[in-house]
Design a protein around this motif. Structure first.
Motif, PDB file in Angstrom:
ATOM      1  N   MET A  41      -5.075 -14.522   5.880  1.00 23.14           N
ATOM      2  CA  MET A  41      -6.494 -14.314   6.181  1.00 23.14           C
ATOM      3  C   MET A  41      -7.259 -15.639   6.018  1.00 23.14           C
ATOM      4  O   MET A  41      -7.159 -16.291   4.992  1.00 23.14           O
ATOM      5  CB  MET A  41      -7.094 -13.258   5.247  1.00 23.14           C
ATOM      6  CG  MET A  41      -8.507 -12.855   5.605  1.00 23.14           C
ATOM      7  SD  MET A  41      -8.697 -12.123   7.231  1.00 23.14           S
ATOM      8  CE  MET A  41      -7.702 -10.658   7.104  1.00 23.14           C
TER       9      MET A  41
ATOM     10  N   SER B 159     -16.956 -22.793   9.965  1.00 24.99           N
ATOM     11  CA  SER B 159     -17.155 -21.359   9.769  1.00 24.99           C
ATOM     12  C   SER B 159     -18.342 -21.032   8.867  1.00 24.99           C
ATOM     13  O   SER B 159     -18.805 -19.894   8.856  1.00 24.99           O
ATOM     14  CB  SER B 159     -15.892 -20.728   9.181  1.00 24.99           C
ATOM     15  OG  SER B 159     -15.537 -21.344   7.956  1.00 24.99           O
TER      16      SER B 159
ATOM     17  N   ALA C 234     -11.292 -17.034  12.231  1.00 24.65           N
ATOM     18  CA  ALA C 234     -10.198 -16.197  12.746  1.00 24.65           C
ATOM     19  C   ALA C 234     -10.340 -14.778  12.207  1.00 24.65           C
ATOM     20  O   ALA C 234     -10.543 -14.574  11.007  1.00 24.65           O
ATOM     21  CB  ALA C 234      -8.858 -16.793  12.338  1.00 24.65           C
ATOM     22  N   GLU C 235     -10.270 -13.809  13.096  1.00 14.73           N
ATOM     23  CA  GLU C 235     -10.459 -12.409  12.712  1.00 14.73           C
ATOM     24  C   GLU C 235      -9.166 -11.714  12.311  1.00 14.73           C
ATOM     25  O   GLU C 235      -9.202 -10.686  11.649  1.00 14.73           O
ATOM     26  CB  GLU C 235     -11.108 -11.638  13.860  1.00 14.73           C
ATOM     27  CG  GLU C 235     -12.515 -12.117  14.144  1.00 14.73           C
ATOM     28  CD  GLU C 235     -13.158 -11.379  15.307  1.00 14.73           C
ATOM     29  OE1 GLU C 235     -12.517 -10.486  15.905  1.00 14.73           O
ATOM     30  OE2 GLU C 235     -14.322 -11.692  15.602  1.00 14.73           O
ATOM     31  N   GLN C 236      -8.030 -12.257  12.739  1.00 11.67           N
ATOM     32  CA  GLN C 236      -6.730 -11.674  12.425  1.00 11.67           C
ATOM     33  C   GLN C 236      -5.974 -12.631  11.505  1.00 11.67           C
ATOM     34  O   GLN C 236      -6.179 -13.841  11.568  1.00 11.67           O
ATOM     35  CB  GLN C 236      -5.925 -11.455  13.708  1.00 11.67           C
ATOM     36  CG  GLN C 236      -6.610 -10.554  14.723  1.00 11.67           C
ATOM     37  CD  GLN C 236      -6.789  -9.142  14.206  1.00 11.67           C
ATOM     38  OE1 GLN C 236      -5.917  -8.596  13.534  1.00 11.67           O
ATOM     39  NE2 GLN C 236      -7.938  -8.545  14.490  1.00 11.67           N
TER      40      GLN C 236
ATOM     41  N   ALA D  70     -22.768 -11.226   9.988  1.00  8.84           N
ATOM     42  CA  ALA D  70     -21.326 -11.081  10.190  1.00  8.84           C
ATOM     43  C   ALA D  70     -20.688 -10.627   8.879  1.00  8.84           C
ATOM     44  O   ALA D  70     -21.299 -10.701   7.815  1.00  8.84           O
ATOM     45  CB  ALA D  70     -20.728 -12.415  10.627  1.00  8.84           C
TER      46      ALA D  70
ATOM     47  N   PHE E  89     -17.377 -11.420   6.591  1.00  6.68           N
ATOM     48  CA  PHE E  89     -16.308 -12.379   6.308  1.00  6.68           C
ATOM     49  C   PHE E  89     -15.487 -11.850   5.137  1.00  6.68           C
ATOM     50  O   PHE E  89     -15.956 -10.980   4.393  1.00  6.68           O
ATOM     51  CB  PHE E  89     -16.912 -13.730   5.915  1.00  6.68           C
ATOM     52  CG  PHE E  89     -17.168 -14.684   7.061  1.00  6.68           C
ATOM     53  CD1 PHE E  89     -17.286 -14.265   8.370  1.00  6.68           C
ATOM     54  CD2 PHE E  89     -17.300 -16.038   6.800  1.00  6.68           C
ATOM     55  CE1 PHE E  89     -17.529 -15.164   9.406  1.00  6.68           C
ATOM     56  CE2 PHE E  89     -17.536 -16.949   7.821  1.00  6.68           C
ATOM     57  CZ  PHE E  89     -17.645 -16.513   9.124  1.00  6.68           C
TER      58      PHE E  89
ATOM     59  N   THR F 199     -20.638 -10.231   3.076  1.00  7.25           N
ATOM     60  CA  THR F 199     -21.506 -10.021   4.235  1.00  7.25           C
ATOM     61  C   THR F 199     -22.457 -11.197   4.362  1.00  7.25           C
ATOM     62  O   THR F 199     -23.206 -11.500   3.428  1.00  7.25           O
ATOM     63  CB  THR F 199     -22.307  -8.711   4.078  1.00  7.25           C
ATOM     64  OG1 THR F 199     -21.377  -7.622   3.980  1.00  7.25           O
ATOM     65  CG2 THR F 199     -23.231  -8.477   5.253  1.00  7.25           C
TER      66      THR F 199
END
Length: 170
Positions: free
Chosen positions: A24, A40, A52-54, A105, A107, A111
């Motif tokens: 992650m 980021s 990166a979300e995945q 967003a 993360f 939040t």
């Protein structure tokens, strides 16, 4: 934590990631060939908050593991470029101040809350926020009221506590 570098196709820049043992991403930078950098921790006008979300598989051949020191040096350079904004943010949002913003967003760290001032980003505990908030309000754009509790110098974020989603989008 592990630190990765990925040199993309020509014109796509060099990507850097800080990942945990599960892959992650917690921090990310993209250095473009023209010397522009997207990080980021800051909202970009075109890419929003880029992270990166995945989970990333550090064993993939296109990733090169780098040292923490190399990553931190590049990250620090970017923090220095935003230092004037960061100092302004700390003056505008002293510890103990009640603030209002809206969800930007989600993360791994929490939040992200837009504090409605240029470059001012707050962060609050997502699980605490979820425990007090109807599910249908846990979306970007919903208003948040919170209290400034400290500062995250690594990401230049305002740490928020006692956060509440007040139920109406901005």
């Amino acid at each position: 934590m592990k630190y990765l570098k990925d040199i993309q196709e020509p014109g796509m820049g060099t990507w850097y990631f800080e990942i945990d043992n599960d892959g992650m991403a917690y921090r990310q930078m993209v250095y473009h060939d023209d010397a522009n950098c997207i990080t980021s921790n800051r909202k970009h006008e075109h890419y929003h908050f880029m992270l990166a979300e995945q989970p990333l598989d550090a064993q993939e051949s296109y990733y090169e593991e780098i040292s923490q020191a190399e990553f931190e040096e590049l990250w620090h350079e970017q923090l220095q470029l935003g230092m004037e904004d960061w100092n302004r943010t700390q003056r505008l949002f002293p510890i103990g101040t009640r603030v209002e913003g809206y969800i930007e967003a989600f993360f791994p760290q929490g939040t992200l809350v837009n504090l409605q001032e240029p470059h001012a980003v707050g962060i609050t505990d997502t699980s605490a926020l979820k425990s007090e908030t109807p599910t249908e309000w846990m979306y970007p754009g919903f208003r948040v009221i919170a209290e400034v509790s400290a500062y995250d110098e690594v990401n230049q974020w305002v740490l928020l506590t006692r956060a509440e989603v007040v139920g109406s989008p901005v």
